[in-house]
Every structure is written in C-alpha cells, then in structure tokens.
Scaffold this motif. Sequence first.
Motif, PDB file in Angstrom:
ATOM      1  N   CYS A 149       0.830  -1.217   0.000  1.00  0.00           N
ATOM      2  CA  CYS A 149       0.000   0.000   0.000  1.00  0.00           C
ATOM      3  C   CYS A 149       0.858   1.257   0.000  1.00  0.00           C
ATOM      4  N   VAL A 150       1.937   1.244   0.772  1.00  0.00           N
ATOM      5  CA  VAL A 150       2.823   2.413   0.804  1.00  0.00           C
ATOM      6  C   VAL A 150       3.485   2.618  -0.552  1.00  0.00           C
ATOM      7  N   ARG A 151       3.965   1.507  -1.134  1.00  0.00           N
ATOM      8  CA  ARG A 151       4.612   1.614  -2.444  1.00  0.00           C
ATOM      9  C   ARG A 151       3.622   2.114  -3.490  1.00  0.00           C
ATOM     10  N   ARG A 152       2.402   1.579  -3.462  1.00  0.00           N
ATOM     11  CA  ARG A 152       1.396   2.006  -4.424  1.00  0.00           C
ATOM     12  C   ARG A 152       1.048   3.485  -4.221  1.00  0.00           C
TER      13      ARG A 152
ATOM     14  N   HIS B 256       3.055   5.810  -3.081  1.00  0.00           N
ATOM     15  CA  HIS B 256       4.158   6.625  -3.621  1.00  0.00           C
ATOM     16  C   HIS B 256       4.107   6.662  -5.149  1.00  0.00           C
ATOM     17  N   GLU B 257       3.830   5.491  -5.757  1.00  0.00           N
ATOM     18  CA  GLU B 257       3.771   5.460  -7.215  1.00  0.00           C
ATOM     19  C   GLU B 257       2.661   6.359  -7.747  1.00  0.00           C
TER      20      GLU B 257
ATOM     21  N   GLU C 245       2.895   9.696 -10.111  1.00  0.00           N
ATOM     22  CA  GLU C 245       2.147   9.881 -11.358  1.00  0.00           C
ATOM     23  C   GLU C 245       1.360  11.183 -11.346  1.00  0.00           C
ATOM     24  N   ARG C 246       0.719  11.468 -10.207  1.00  0.00           N
ATOM     25  CA  ARG C 246      -0.043  12.726 -10.125  1.00  0.00           C
ATOM     26  C   ARG C 246       0.883  13.931 -10.241  1.00  0.00           C
ATOM     27  N   LEU C 247       2.068  13.841  -9.639  1.00  0.00           N
ATOM     28  CA  LEU C 247       3.021  14.951  -9.734  1.00  0.00           C
ATOM     29  C   LEU C 247       3.485  15.164 -11.170  1.00  0.00           C
TER      30      LEU C 247
END
Length: 458
Positions: free
Chosen positions: A304-307, A309-310, A314-316
């Motif tokens: 969940c943490v990795r997802r 961050h990913e 992507e939003r950034l």
Amino acid sequence: MSDPFFDTPARLVAEQVAGDNAPALSVSELSLALKRMVEGEFGHVRLRGEISGWKRAASGHAYLALKDADAVIDGVIWRGAASAIPFAPQDGLEVIVTGKLTIYPGRSKYQIVIERMELAGEGALMALFEKLKAKLAGEGLFDRARKQPLPYMPRVIGVVTSPTGAVIRDILHRLADRFPSHVLVWPVKVQGEGAAQEVANAIRGFDALGEGSAVPRPDLLIVARGGGSIEDLWAFNEEVVVRAVADCRIPVISAVGHETDTSLCDYAADLRAPTPTAAAEIAVPVLADVRHTIATLAHRTERCVRRYHERAGERLAALVRVLPRRDALLGPQRQKMDDLGGRLDRALERRVTVARGVLDRSAGALRPAMLDQKLSAARQRLEGIGRHLDLVHPNRPLEKGYAWVEARGTRKVIGTADAARGAGAVTLHFIDGAVDARVERPGAKSYDAPKPEQPSLL
C-alpha cells in the motif's frame, strides 16, 4: 374373665388394687421406655420419601419431614451431618436417608435422626437440576447481556481444576502447542464433599487479585473438569459455584465434562467449551497463525505504501506537464524589473540634479558679505530692544522724583488712594531707599506729638 384392675369402680383417691403389684408409671417413664424399645427394636433404618418443611436453624441443625402418599415422619439432622450433605436439600425432592429411629420425649413423637441423605436416583437429581436451573435463570444469571467478550490474546490465564488429573496436563500441553502463555493453577477438589465450595473460593480468589498484587491478575479463567456421571459433576451444579461464575469480573470459560455433559456452570460462564482441551484452543490463538497474519499485514502495508508513492509520483508528473514553463512564467516579471531599473536610474539622476541646485542656492546665501549684512541687522534689532527695555525699567520714574507704594510687610503694590487708606501702614520706595508711612482716614484728628520739656534755668 374379669380383671380386678378394670372391674374395680373408680374412687376419689387412687388405692392399690388387690393382685396388682405394678406401680403407676409417670409420663416421662413411659416415654423413656418407649424410646428404649423403639431404638432397640429398629436401630439404623433407611427411609425413602419426599422432603417437606425443610428448615435450617441458626445452630446449624436442620429439621424436616419425610412423607409419601400415606404417612409422614419427622426428621432431624445435626449440624455435622447437615454440612456433609453433597447437595442443597429442598422441599419436593425425593431422597433416601439413613439414620436411627428415636422418640422425642418432649413431644412424645417418634422421629428419625438422619446421618446421611442421598437423592433417590438420577431422576431426583435431574429434578433438582431443573429446579435450580429455573430459579437461577429467573434471577437473570444466564442472560446473554451478562456475557463478557473473551480477550483475543490473554497474557495470564487462570485455571481452576484438580492439580493431579489429566485435565490440567491436557490444557497446559495444548496452550504450549498453540500459544505459550503464563498459566496460574488454583488447585481444587472437583468431586465429593467440599468440592463446590473450593471451586467457588478459587473463582472468587482469582477475581479478588488486584492489578498491583504480587500474583498477576488473570485476563481469562478456565474452570475445568473431566467427564463423569451427573453425580460426579454435581459440584459444578451447586448454587455457590454458579453464583461465583456469574459474579466474576474476569471472563470465564466453562469446560466441565465431555461434549454431551451440561452443568449449570456452563450456563453462567461467558463461554462453554465442549472439553478442557477445547477450552485451551478457544482461550488463545495459534502462534504460527498470528505470525502469518502479521507477516501478511506487513506485506500488504508495504504494498500500500509503495502504491501510494507510485500514484503520488504519477499525479506529480501529470501536474508538471500542465504547469507553464519557468521562462514563460517569469519572463514578464523579469521585463518589468528591467523597466523599473531603468526608471530608477533616471529618477536618481533627476533627484541629484535638483539637490545640486538647492545646494548651490544655499551656498550662495552663505557668502561673507551676506553674512555680515545679516549680522549687522540683527545687532541693530538687539540694540533697539535694549533701549526699549531701559526706557520701561521701573526705576526710570523714580529718577524723576516719583515713588511707588506697597502695603507694609506684604510686598503688595498699592495703586489707589482708597487702597492706601485701607492698608493704613505703607512703605514708600524712592530711587535711593524706602520710607515707612501711615495713612490717616478722612476726618480723623491728628495730634501733635508733645514737645520735650525745656530745662529751667535757675
């Protein structure tokens, strides 16, 4: 055949009848004789009957009557025998008693002194079971609202059972296999005389432990016993045990007997286990399952943490694509800054030019000739002021023969004749000194001072 004892007519005073050599018996003597005869003839007897009028006196002795369809006999149980009865006698129970038949002379009634009391078969025992169950259920001791949730992972487990039987070994072995825990064992009798009281005392003893006591307070209790007949398990149907379980503030698992055995302790407990081993399984989770669950949750958390961050990256990136470029965003501001810089330079030059003109004009006003002219004019104004001050000095009129008047001793200047007459004593100030004087009111007579006498000439 006639009997002289009964054929003799009644007299006012009793007399000895001829041929009768037996004296009259007292009531006590007759009662004692009957008592000896009954006790000698019957000795110990076993009676079957239904309890009626059960009553326990303050002394500890118990009194009752045993009855069947056609007859009733009184009974008494002395305190020692009453405390040894393995159940709580109640009216309506069918029992078998063993005791000695005797006569109570004080009432001339025969009775049985009961030494032992037993239920008349399992039917009577089940009747007592159902009667006690209905009574306790009516008080709400078995209500679901009273049930407490069991802790998921108890740190300390208290076990109330026999310390020598297979039950405690099974519980400890299963706990060690599933989830090693701190176990406290309160050894008790689980069958026979005094067993119910020991079990109740153990439950209340665990419940009385405080948080800061030397013995840790259990988070969970297991009340356990192996299988047996209803008579073997009867201690766990006693009212004292049921009330102790219902009142316990620690969650209780009841594991009495095998799966098909049911006791009143099971109804009062927070949870019933089919066997003592099952109670240990219910009390704690499997350590391997807990570790697997923790590992699974840790892996899920990491994913969940990795997802997160990913997706945040992507939003950034998406936001960066729609934002204007830096040069396009800052170009107008840079141009405006250059424009303002040029305007600032011109404004500074203009400001310096104006300041220089002001300085030149001020410097021209500071030439020596201009300064001398200004000083001469100032000196003339100062001399004119000095002459004016000299003319208005208060002593100028005094030089011409004038004087000024003040009330004597007050330094108050007098300017009118009325004020002078009102003051009476005045001081006249001349250019060369002051003279005291007295002012007479109009119409006042004046007297000349007497002249000193002249010496006569002889």
